[in-house]
Design a protein around this motif. Structure first.
Motif, PDB file in Angstrom:
ATOM      1  N   VAL A  48       0.837  -0.811   0.088  1.00  0.00           N
ATOM      2  CA  VAL A  48       0.197   0.038  -0.133  1.00  0.00           C
ATOM      3  C   VAL A  48       0.917   1.527  -0.008  1.00  0.00           C
ATOM      4  N   ASN A  51       2.530   1.723  -3.317  1.00  0.00           N
ATOM      5  CA  ASN A  51       2.482   1.774  -4.535  1.00  0.00           C
ATOM      6  C   ASN A  51       1.779   3.669  -4.121  1.00  0.00           C
ATOM      7  N   ALA A  52       1.130   4.033  -3.609  1.00  0.00           N
ATOM      8  CA  ALA A  52       1.183   5.275  -2.668  1.00  0.00           C
ATOM      9  C   ALA A  52       2.229   6.549  -3.538  1.00  0.00           C
ATOM     10  N   TYR A  55       2.780   7.292  -6.936  1.00  0.00           N
ATOM     11  CA  TYR A  55       1.715   8.138  -7.276  1.00  0.00           C
ATOM     12  C   TYR A  55       1.995   9.964  -7.360  1.00  0.00           C
ATOM     13  N   ARG A  61       3.768  16.821  -3.311  1.00  0.00           N
ATOM     14  CA  ARG A  61       3.340  16.795  -2.025  1.00  0.00           C
ATOM     15  C   ARG A  61       3.082  18.021  -1.096  1.00  0.00           C
ATOM     16  N   ASP A 162      -6.579   6.872   3.129  1.00  0.00           N
ATOM     17  CA  ASP A 162      -6.204   5.920   3.038  1.00  0.00           C
ATOM     18  C   ASP A 162      -4.674   6.335   2.017  1.00  0.00           C
ATOM     19  N   GLY A 163      -3.767   4.794   1.107  1.00  0.00           N
ATOM     20  CA  GLY A 163      -2.257   5.220   1.188  1.00  0.00           C
ATOM     21  C   GLY A 163      -2.317   6.293   0.317  1.00  0.00           C
ATOM     22  N   GLU A 164      -2.746   5.716  -0.392  1.00  0.00           N
ATOM     23  CA  GLU A 164      -2.599   6.904  -1.870  1.00  0.00           C
ATOM     24  C   GLU A 164      -3.014   8.863  -1.318  1.00  0.00           C
ATOM     25  N   ALA A 167      -0.232   9.581   0.634  1.00  0.00           N
ATOM     26  CA  ALA A 167       1.012  10.234   0.343  1.00  0.00           C
ATOM     27  C   ALA A 167       1.104  12.041  -0.675  1.00  0.00           C
ATOM     28  N   ARG A 168       0.114  12.356  -0.176  1.00  0.00           N
ATOM     29  CA  ARG A 168       0.261  13.655  -0.987  1.00  0.00           C
ATOM     30  C   ARG A 168       0.626  14.212  -0.157  1.00  0.00           C
ATOM     31  N   LEU A 190       6.214   5.432   2.261  1.00  0.00           N
ATOM     32  CA  LEU A 190       5.675   6.104   0.925  1.00  0.00           C
ATOM     33  C   LEU A 190       6.210   7.607   0.047  1.00  0.00           C
TER      34      LEU A 190
END
Length: 196
Positions: A48, A51-52, A55, A61, A162-164, A167-168, A190
């Motif tokens: 997770v 993958n994040a 993105y 960020r 969530d993970g995505e 990651a921001r 992350l």
């Protein structure tokens, strides 16, 4: 081996104890978090994070420290968190009180700022452009109704992220609750700065 969530004292000081969460004064050795989880669970959470990370580019960020979590700290009557931040003997009172004291899941207006997670969430009020730390609904023992209403009215409760979406943000924090924060397993993946 202590498989529980916390280590108050080391009952056999002549032998090291491996534990999930330890203290400086109990001669415990903290197990790596990935040893505490089922391999499939560990792999899933790390994926997770990885993958994040893919993105969102670092430069895209937000320059904010993000945290979401439960109010799982326990309160000790003799704990004074402001003193504990500077003095190890005071910190011991917060985590390993005398046998006459008990750490309790008491979250009310008198106790909530004496616990690390309460202070972290309150810091959002003081530094809103730098910190976004909020409680989420959880199965932890409930806090007093008036405190919960106050925190919700002040916008200090939020939704899980969530993970995505995590990651921001450039900055994350893993802050212990009643035991070690197991999110430390996947947060480093992350690609953000992680404060522990």
């Amino acid at each position: 081996l202590n498989a529980g969530d916390e280590t108050i004292t080391n009952t056999t000081p002549e032998v090291p104890i491996f534990t999930r969460g330890g203290t400086w004064w109990t001669h415990t050795l903290i197990l790596p978090h990935e040893w505490q989880m089922h391999p499939a669970q560990c792999e899933r959470t790390i994926k997770v994070g990885m993958n994040a990370m893919g993105y969102v580019k670092w430069e895209d960020r937000k320059n904010i420290l993000i945290w979401r979590g439960s109010h799982s700290n326990l309160w000790a009557p003799n704990c004074k968190i402001s003193k504990a931040a500077r003095d190890h003997s005071e910190l011991q009172k917060c985590v390993s009180p005398n046998t006459s004291d008990t750490r309790l899941p008491i979250w009310n207006f008198s106790t909530w700022l004496q616990m690390p997670r309460g202070r972290l969430v309150m810091s959002t009020r003081f530094f809103p452009s730098l910190i976004d730390a909020k409680f989420v609904d959880s199965k932890v023992d409930p806090m007093s109704a008036d405190l919960e209403m106050f925190l919700r009215d002040e916008g200090l409760f939020g939704e899980r992220i969530d993970g995505e979406a995590l990651a921001r943000y450039k900055y994350h924090i893993a802050i212990e609750g009643n035991c070690a924060a197991d999110r430390v397993v996947w947060q480093p993946f992350l690609g953000s700065v992680l404060l522990v």
